[in-house]
Design a protein around this motif. Sequence first.
Motif, PDB file in Angstrom:
ATOM      1  N   VAL A 108      52.581  45.705  34.566  1.00 46.55           N
ATOM      2  CA  VAL A 108      51.551  44.667  34.613  1.00 46.55           C
ATOM      3  C   VAL A 108      50.662  44.871  35.842  1.00 46.55           C
ATOM      4  N   SER A 109      51.276  45.200  36.970  1.00 44.20           N
ATOM      5  CA  SER A 109      50.520  45.451  38.194  1.00 44.20           C
ATOM      6  C   SER A 109      49.594  46.659  38.021  1.00 44.20           C
ATOM      7  N   PHE A 114      44.322  49.087  37.338  1.00 43.83           N
ATOM      8  CA  PHE A 114      43.511  50.070  36.607  1.00 43.83           C
ATOM      9  C   PHE A 114      42.250  49.408  36.054  1.00 43.83           C
ATOM     10  N   LEU A 115      42.425  48.235  35.465  1.00 45.18           N
ATOM     11  CA  LEU A 115      41.286  47.497  34.926  1.00 45.18           C
ATOM     12  C   LEU A 115      40.282  47.175  36.038  1.00 45.18           C
ATOM     13  N   HIS A 116      40.784  46.681  37.142  1.00 43.33           N
ATOM     14  CA  HIS A 116      39.902  46.312  38.258  1.00 43.33           C
ATOM     15  C   HIS A 116      39.177  47.544  38.806  1.00 43.33           C
ATOM     16  N   TYR A 117      39.890  48.658  38.902  1.00 40.59           N
ATOM     17  CA  TYR A 117      39.243  49.870  39.429  1.00 40.59           C
ATOM     18  C   TYR A 117      38.097  50.326  38.523  1.00 40.59           C
ATOM     19  N   LEU A 123      40.139  48.704  44.993  1.00 43.83           N
ATOM     20  CA  LEU A 123      41.525  48.293  44.790  1.00 43.83           C
ATOM     21  C   LEU A 123      41.630  46.779  44.731  1.00 43.83           C
ATOM     22  N   ILE A 124      42.304  46.299  43.720  1.00 43.80           N
ATOM     23  CA  ILE A 124      42.473  44.857  43.565  1.00 43.80           C
ATOM     24  C   ILE A 124      43.407  44.330  44.661  1.00 43.80           C
ATOM     25  N   SER A 125      43.135  43.128  45.136  1.00 42.00           N
ATOM     26  CA  SER A 125      44.011  42.501  46.128  1.00 42.00           C
ATOM     27  C   SER A 125      45.199  41.858  45.413  1.00 42.00           C
ATOM     28  N   MET A 132      44.639  37.118  38.086  1.00 40.68           N
ATOM     29  CA  MET A 132      44.333  37.736  36.797  1.00 40.68           C
ATOM     30  C   MET A 132      45.458  37.512  35.799  1.00 40.68           C
ATOM     31  N   MET A 133      46.698  37.641  36.270  1.00 42.61           N
ATOM     32  CA  MET A 133      47.868  37.513  35.393  1.00 42.61           C
ATOM     33  C   MET A 133      48.463  36.104  35.389  1.00 42.61           C
TER      34      MET A 133
END
Length: 240
Positions: A108-109, A114-117, A123-125, A132-133
């Motif tokens: 999930v992480s 990957f989606l955020h990139y 890089l997502i915080s 998001m989740m």
Amino acid sequence: MMESGLDQYSEMDSISNEFRAMREALEAEQDKRTAIRAAVKDLQEEVREATSALQAVHQGLTSVVTLCEKCRGHLPRVRELLKQLASSFPSDQYYRYHDQFRMVCQSVSFLGAFLHYLEMNDLISRSDLAAMMEVSVSAADGFHLTLEDMLQGFLQLASELARLAINSVIHGDFRRPLSIAAFLNQINSAFQLLNLKNDFLRRRYDGLKYDVKKVEEVVYDLAIRGLKPDAAPPSKTAEV
């Protein structure tokens, strides 16, 4: 003699009752673990489908925006299944069962990172990933996103991007490997700030060095062939 016999029967009943209680406790524990396995299986399948939507970027046939939109279509179901997983065991027993769902939390992480990139090129915080989740980052809340699982997801992202750098060249995109190389070097520098105590995480981090080297070799090959673009778009990285 009669009293002795009665005492013996009473003692046997006491033992039987104790073992019945043990049996009930074992069955309840097994039911709990079965429910967790079922929740993990459903979540794994949904995360796999969402990740597959993003991994089509390696084929170079569909726009990144379209792939990200397709992936985001799976997120409501992912969030729902995360809530089902969280409800399958008592909130104060998170670490008792963590081994059963650690891998899917890492997936999930990775999915979120990957989606955020692909959308933001950075890089997502941790807080944005949790938002998001729709999960917590605090152990006090019971089910939460651990730092170790998040970092494992980031390391999976590095390997995925190393693969993307190679495939981008195959499809004639010579700028993306430069951007990925800059990004992975930033990630590598950020990980060096951490004092990793988790053996598995430390071993997995060793693989990041090879991912960085792999992408740098792609950039070098582009340079010696005169295919390296003059500059790559900047890649900003959130703090780990």
